[in-house]
Design an enzyme around this catalytic site. Structure first.
Site, short mmCIF file in Angstrom:
data_model
loop_
_atom_site.label_atom_id
_atom_site.label_comp_id
_atom_site.label_asym_id
_atom_site.label_seq_id
_atom_site.Cartn_x
_atom_site.Cartn_y
_atom_site.Cartn_z
N SER A 172 0.81 -1.23 0.00
CA SER A 172 0.00 0.00 0.00
C SER A 172 0.83 1.27 0.00
O SER A 172 0.33 2.35 -0.27
CB SER A 172 -0.92 0.01 1.21
OG SER A 172 -1.76 -1.13 1.15
N HIS B 143 -15.37 -0.48 2.17
CA HIS B 143 -15.27 0.82 2.83
C HIS B 143 -16.44 1.73 2.49
O HIS B 143 -16.50 2.86 2.92
CB HIS B 143 -13.96 1.50 2.43
CG HIS B 143 -12.74 0.84 3.00
ND1 HIS B 143 -12.05 -0.14 2.30
CD2 HIS B 143 -12.10 0.99 4.18
CE1 HIS B 143 -11.04 -0.54 3.04
NE2 HIS B 143 -11.03 0.12 4.20
N CYS C 92 -7.88 1.76 1.32
CA CYS C 92 -8.88 1.01 0.55
C CYS C 92 -8.28 0.56 -0.77
O CYS C 92 -7.75 1.37 -1.53
CB CYS C 92 -10.10 1.89 0.29
SG CYS C 92 -11.25 1.13 -0.88
#
Lengths: 647, 379
Positions: free
Chosen positions: A327, A370, A383
């Site tokens: 991420s 989400h 997300c």
């Protein structure tokens, strides 16, 4: 018996004749000898004079003192120290075995050294000194000196050897030196004659190896007169060599020491970069080792211990290790979309927990989804679906180009060993290397830093610093050579829209300051030092549909080498970035739990220049932090001394 | 036999003999010996010990011996020739059984104050006996074969004993010196032509015998000959000596490298620099001028001997003096040829210069005989 006078006269004449003949012949021969003398001494004098000079004059090299290495504050990192060794001249020793036995009773001798010395002695001419014991104590030297009469041919000698006063802290950055090996010699086209000196030390790994040319210096030459046995009689003249250049590196020893200690025995690495200059302030890889072990030749047992350790202490994971950035890559995907003008101010994406991409289901880490997320929320909560969606709109080639602008998939020019290039794949790359079409699914994977994406901790730190500054900052390890300041890595502007960069920074700020941010637990509460960051958790295995149906196995239940890598990148202070930090904990689990706390502690240490006050930490963590600080302080007994002279 | 048969008109007596000494010859000997002291001082690294000082003492002793021998009338020495010869043969036999071993050969007897090399003594006693023999032999018998057997025996007996030591250098010198005296005595040319031809044949045989059961020389002697013929075959082994010696000589140039500045000798590149190879040090340090000067002094000594020999009407004196001259000549000619790469390394010292007691004392005694002949010559 009276002789006949006539006969007497006759014999006398014969004798005289023959005496003149013989005398003449003798003189003629003497003349011939004279001519021969003239031929040798006058005609051929020059040639023989040359031969006589060749006979007597030998040229010896004087090894130069190797350049020393200092940290940014002038703290010694690699030095030359006088070391004592005991050498032996076979010719003078007479009975070598008897002398060795006697020596062994006085001084402790290593079996290994002795065996090597014995073979060397058999090979080399009898007048050459052979090292019997290295790095012996001053006590041993005086013992040998006192017992000199009983130890013919044994002499203590002083030489220079490399020492690394900071021990294991710099094992990966600076590396170590070692004796030239036959392999080393074969690698070099036209080796410096210095390398032929037995046991001459050259840089083997790290900065020592990469800056070898500057550190080594130039050999001096001395001409000595030798006798027929090759023994040096006197020195005729000498031309001093040039000592190697001193190298100052950008690392801050106090911080480096802290980072190394903070990583502890995990298989982890961390990099701290100065956001103004690109200076690498710390670059640590754990577990580490003592480079001093390698200087005189590491024992087989020690070496095996290092190579067989699954945590790979010998690797410099900070620059050699490449990991899917997970991420932490999302900023790049977002920047690519922002720069392409694909994200409107109020645009949101619906995250139901997964996204269908050409018939395959791509999951968000949060199975429940989400809901509606905008840019800031997507980064804050990490997300995945949001980024799948963005990437499909932007296209892989733009993402790859953006990654390279941020220093991913690019080999940074720092003088450390095996600096990794990583990988920021585009469609052409896959075609070229794998011979396959780039699939949309590949784009989805790459958008969250998985799939083909690979980056090293150094690259992640550079990426973060570039995000924080908007400049094309490049990492710098060497601050000055021989007092000459090296070019700064500050770099030009990246030429990106400042608004877009600001959006990214704000989103990163939310990650570690907003209650719902993934790194909220590792926030800094000192207002002046607030940090912005991003967590990353990169999978090293595929999660099958079946497993997903059963429920994903928790990291703690997996064997170590199959757990996720934990990553964290951040910069601080948020308003005026000074430091960019990246931390990777191999198979550490989640980025927020395993990497972020380490990065936060490192950041604070850098910002305060010393152990940070507990007030910088959230109130409920303070007891735990206090305990951790105490533990680390005990682990670094000389940390206070190191911290005190920080500029 | 009486000396008066040569119709002596006047013979100096008492101290007057001193006036009749061949003084130039004495000065020449002192000059040559002084060069020796200088070189021994130099090769010892500028020190009188260990070589120069003993050598000087021995030379002083030799001078006294020479004068003593010179004072004694030559006819006494003639009458003593056979005794002296037999004495030296006994010594050679003694050395065969009790001799000390040095350099791989039995060569000397330790007398306590000096090491006596009987082979050196023999060189002179042999010459003496040959001279006495031909003095006694009627001239008409000189070339008769049966009268040649005795001189041949005189020469070959010590030669055989010396070869057994084994000392090839001395053996060659004995044969050459003996041959010289026999030649001077007036033996017919044909004998010499025959012997030289036979000698060449023998040489061939020596080489042919190599490696066979009846090998005539020791291996090291063959090797010396090999390396003499081609020093480059073994530049670090046996040929090393010849090569280094030539380098030392050649590097001297015109004027040399200066007293005690010879690198070849000082750094031990020269073998046996105080004995057989001392000439190379001289040539290296004093150059062509120094080396040629020594050669000139030697030549002058020969010239004085030849004139002394021709001036006397006494046959024994003439032959004796010429024999000494030939022996002396052979010493320096073989030694110089050897160090200049013209002859194999056979171990012959440079007369009056090389360190060594026996050779110097024997030569001084020999020159004493020459002096005696000079003083007591028939006038």
């Amino acid at each position: 018996m009276r002789r006949n006078p006539r006969e007497l006269e006759q014999t006398h004449r014969t004798l005289s004749r023959r005496a003149i003949l013989l005398g003449g012949a003798q003189l003629a021969f003497a003349g011939a000898l004279g001519l021969r003398m003239q031929y040798l001494q006058v005609e051929q004098a020059d040639q023989f004079r040359l031969l006589a000079e060749e006979n007597r004059i030998n040229i010896r090299l004087i090894p130069p003192a190797r350049g020393e290495i200092y940290d940014r504050n002038g703290r010694p990192v690699a030095q030359n120290s006088q070391s004592y060794r005991i050498v032996m001249v076979r010719e003078d020793a007479g009975d070598v075995d008897a002398v060795i036995t006697r020596l062994g009773q006085l001084v402790e001798l290593e079996e290994e050294d002795l065996n090597r010395a014995m073979t060397e002695m058999k090979r080399s001419p009898p007048y050459l000194p052979v090292t019997v014991a290295e790095q012996v104590s001053w006590r041993d030297v005086s013992t040998v000196a006192v017992n000199a009469p009983a130890l013919p041919g044994v002499v203590p000698e002083v030489g220079l050897t490399r020492i690394y006063p900071q021990g294991s802290d710099y094992a990966h950055v600076v590396g170590y030196v070692g004796p030239v090996s036959d392999y080393d010699l074969k690698q070099i086209e036209d080796p410096d004659p210095l390398l032929r000196i037995p046991r001459f030390q050259i840089g083997k790994v790290g900065l020592e190896s990469k800056q070898e040319a500057r550190l080594r210096g130039a050999a001096g030459i001395k001409r000595v007169e030798v006798n027929a046995a090759g023994r040096v009689m006197r020195e005729l003249d000498r031309r001093e060599g040039q000592a190697g250049a001193d190298v100052q590196i950008t690392i801050d020893s106090a911080l480096q020491n802290y980072v190394q200690a903070r990583l502890g025995e995990e298989s982890a690495s961390a990099v701290v970069i100065d956001c103004d200059t690109g200076d690498i302030l710390a670059s640590a890889s754990a577990p580490t080792f003592d480079p001093n072990l390698f200087v005189r030749g590491i024992s087989v047992a020690d070496y095996r211990g290092l190579t067989e350790n699954p945590y790979r202490p010998l690797a410099n994971k900070a620059v050699q290790g490449v990991y899917p950035p997970g991420s932490t890559f999302k900023m790049i995907t977002a920047m690519a979309a922002l720069e392409a003008g694909l994200i409107g101010p109020d645009d949101t994406v619906w995250c139901p927990g997964h996204l269908e991409v050409s018939g395959r289901r791509f999951h968000c880490w949060k199975r429940a989804g989400h809901g509606h997320v905008d840019l800031q929320n997507s980064l804050k909560q990490s997300c995945d679906v949001y980024y799948y969606d963005l990437a499909l709109k932007v296209g892989q080639d733009k993402i790859s180009a953006m990654a390279q602008r941020f220093g991913l998939g690019v080999r940074h020019d720092v003088p450390m060993s095996a600096v990794a290039r990583g990988l920021a794949p585009d469609r052409a790359w896959k075609q070229r290397v794998h011979g396959q079409e780039w699939l949309v699914g590949d784009t989805a994977n790459a958008s969250i830093g998985q799939g083909f994406m690979l980056a090293s901790p150094l690259q992640l730190a550079v990426m973060t610093a570039r995000l924080a500054t908007g400049r094309s900052l490049s990492p710098r390890l060497v601050k000055s050579i021989d007092g000459v300041e090296q070019p700064s890595g500050a770099g030009e502007s990246l030429g990106m829209n400042e608004n877009n960069l600001r959006k990214m920074r704000r989103a990163m700020f939310a990650v570690s300051n907003d209650r719902r941010g993934t790194a909220y637990g590792s926030r800094i509460i000192e207002d002046a030092y607030r940090m912005a960051g991003k967590t990353g958790t990169s999978q090293v295995r595929n999660i099958t549909t079946a497993e997903r149906a059963r429920g994903v196995i928790r990291n703690e239940d997996l064997p170590w080498e199959r757990r996720d890598h934990a990553l964290f990148v951040n910069f601080a202070p948020f308003d005026a970035p000074r430091y960019a930090v990246s931390v990777v904990v191999e198979h550490g689990g989640g980025g927020s739990s395993a990497a972020a706390p380490i990065a936060r502690d490192i950041t604070l240490q850098a910002l305060y220049g010393d152990t940070p006050p507990l007030e910088a930490y959230p109130a409920k963590d303070r007891p735990r932090i206090q305990a951790q600080q105490d533990r680390l302080r005990r682990a670094r007994p000389d940390a206070d001394i190191r911290g005190s002279d920080r500029a | 036999m009486s000396y008066l048969e040569y119709s002596v008109k006047y013979t100096p007596t008492g101290l007057r003999k001193v006036l009749y000494l061949n003084w130039p010859l004495i000065l020449l000997l002192i000059a040559v010996a002084s060069i020796g002291f200088l070189m021994l001082y130099s090769v010892a690294g500028g020190s009188f010990s260990p070589w120069a000082e003993p050598q000087m003492k021995r030379f002083a002793m030799g001078l006294v011996l020479m004068l003593v021998v010179a004072m004694v009338p030559i006819w006494f020495w003639r009458n003593m020739a056979a005794v002296a010869y037999l004495g030296s043969i006994v010594l050679l036999l003694a050395v065969e059984f009790f001799g000390a071993v040095g350099m791989g050969a039995q060569r000397w007897i330790d007398l306590g104050f000096m090491r006596l090399q009987p082979s050196e003594v023999t060189k002179i006693t042999m010459v003496m006996l040959l001279a006495a023999y031909y003095d006694w032999l009627p001239a008409r018998n000189t070339s008769k074969p049966q009268w040649l057997l005795v001189p041949l025996l005189i020469v070959l007996l010590p030669t055989f004993l010396v070869l057994r030591q084994p000392d090839l250098g001395t053996a060659i010198l004995l044969v050459a010196a003996g041959g010289g005296v026999i030649f001077l005595a007036g033996v017919h040319w044909a004998y010499f032509v025959t012997v030289i031809t036979a000698g060449i044949g023998l040489l061939v045989a020596v080489f042919q015998s190599r490696g066979t059961a009846w090998q005539m020389l020791k291996d090291y002697q063959y090797r010396r000959i090999d390396t003499f013929l081609d020093p480059s075959t073994d530049p670090l082994g046996a040929g090393y000596h010849i090569t280094q010696s030539k380098i030392a000589l050649g590097s001297g140039g015109w004027t040399g490298r200066g007293f005690m500045q010879g690198t070849q000798s000082r750094l031990n590149f020269l073998p046996e620099k105080h004995t057989d190879f001392i000439f190379t040090t001289l040539a290296e340090e004093f150059g062509f001028i120094g080396a040629f000067s020594l050669l000139g002094l030697y030549a002058l000594i020969i010239v004085f001997c030849v004139t002394t020999a021709m001036a006397t009407r006494d046959r024994f004196s003439s032959l004796m003096t010429m024999g000494v001259a030939v022996t002396f000549f052979l010493f320096f000619a073989v030694n110089m040829s050897m160090v200049m790469g013209l002859a194999p390394v056979v171990g012959v010292p440079l007369p009056m210069v090389s360190y060594g007691g026996s050779a110097m004392l024997v030569l001084m005694i020999a020159f004493g005989l020459v002096q005696s002949a000079h003083i007591h010559r028939p006038r």
